[in-house]
Design a protein around this motif. Structure first.
Motif: not given
Length: 206
Positions: A120-121, A159-161, A185-202
């Protein structure tokens, strides 16, 4: 780290091995609900134990994730900074609403129903129109970052991974330096992905 807008609407600019990524947008508000793809908390004065259940992803499907407020907050407002033309990190109607508190103790928001097989990012956004140097502190586990929320329309902390604990939970902490009056605290966006995925810095792109 910090993230700034780079065009687009409501997504992270993340390169992965496939498209199996879910995005959950959360608008922390008492008034002024916004339309999909945002989840509205819709609680004027959050209290300990208040739950926002069944958060939906940007495709409109329930994720099975619940959000729980661990403590009372002083209240909500509509004093977040806006651009006037929706050119900020998030839509003006999202940036405008917030929860705020003046406690010297951190507030905690618990996300439950998470999967050990997922990562989760989190992008966390705070904003207050006017003033200067209004710092809020956000943390997850041993990761911490600060954000000057004064007139902020373009910056979030990311906050990544993040892995959930053994109970399938991730706790987000919100606080402030002792010399600052309020946290926001105004907003959050959460990204959810399989633990095997490689998240590139961006960058996070609005």
């Amino acid at each position: 780290g910090k993230a700034a807008p780079d065009g687009g609407v409501g997504e992270f600019n993340i390169q992965v091995l496939n498209n199996n990524i879910l995005t959950v947008n959360i608008n922390f508000n008492g008034k002024m609900n916004v339309s999909a793809p945002w989840n509205n908390t819709g609680i004027v004065n959050p209290k300990s134990g208040n739950v926002v259940a069944g958060l939906k992803d940007t495709n409109g499907f329930s994720t099975g994730i619940d959000l729980t407020f661990q403590e009372n907050w002083l209240g909500s407002n509509t004093l977040g900074a806006i651009t006037g033309n929706n050119s900020g990190l998030y839509p003006d109607s999202v940036m405008q609403t917030s929860y705020w508190d003046n406690s010297t103790s951190d507030k905690h928001i618990i996300f439950s129903g998470l999967s050990a097989a997922r990562r989760y990012t989190f992008a966390i956004f705070g904003s207050r129109s006017g003033g200067s140097g209004q710092t809020s502190i956000y943390s997850i586990g041993d990761q911490m970052d600060t954000l000057d929320v004064s007139n902020n329309v373009s910056q979030a902390v990311v906050f990544r991974d993040i892995s959930p604990d053994t109970s399938g939970r991730i706790t987000v902490s919100i606080g402030k330096p002792t010399n600052i009056m309020y946290s926001y605290l105004n907003a959050m966006v959460i990204q959810i992905y399989d633990s095997s995925l490689i998240m590139a810095p961006s960058n996070l792109i609005a």
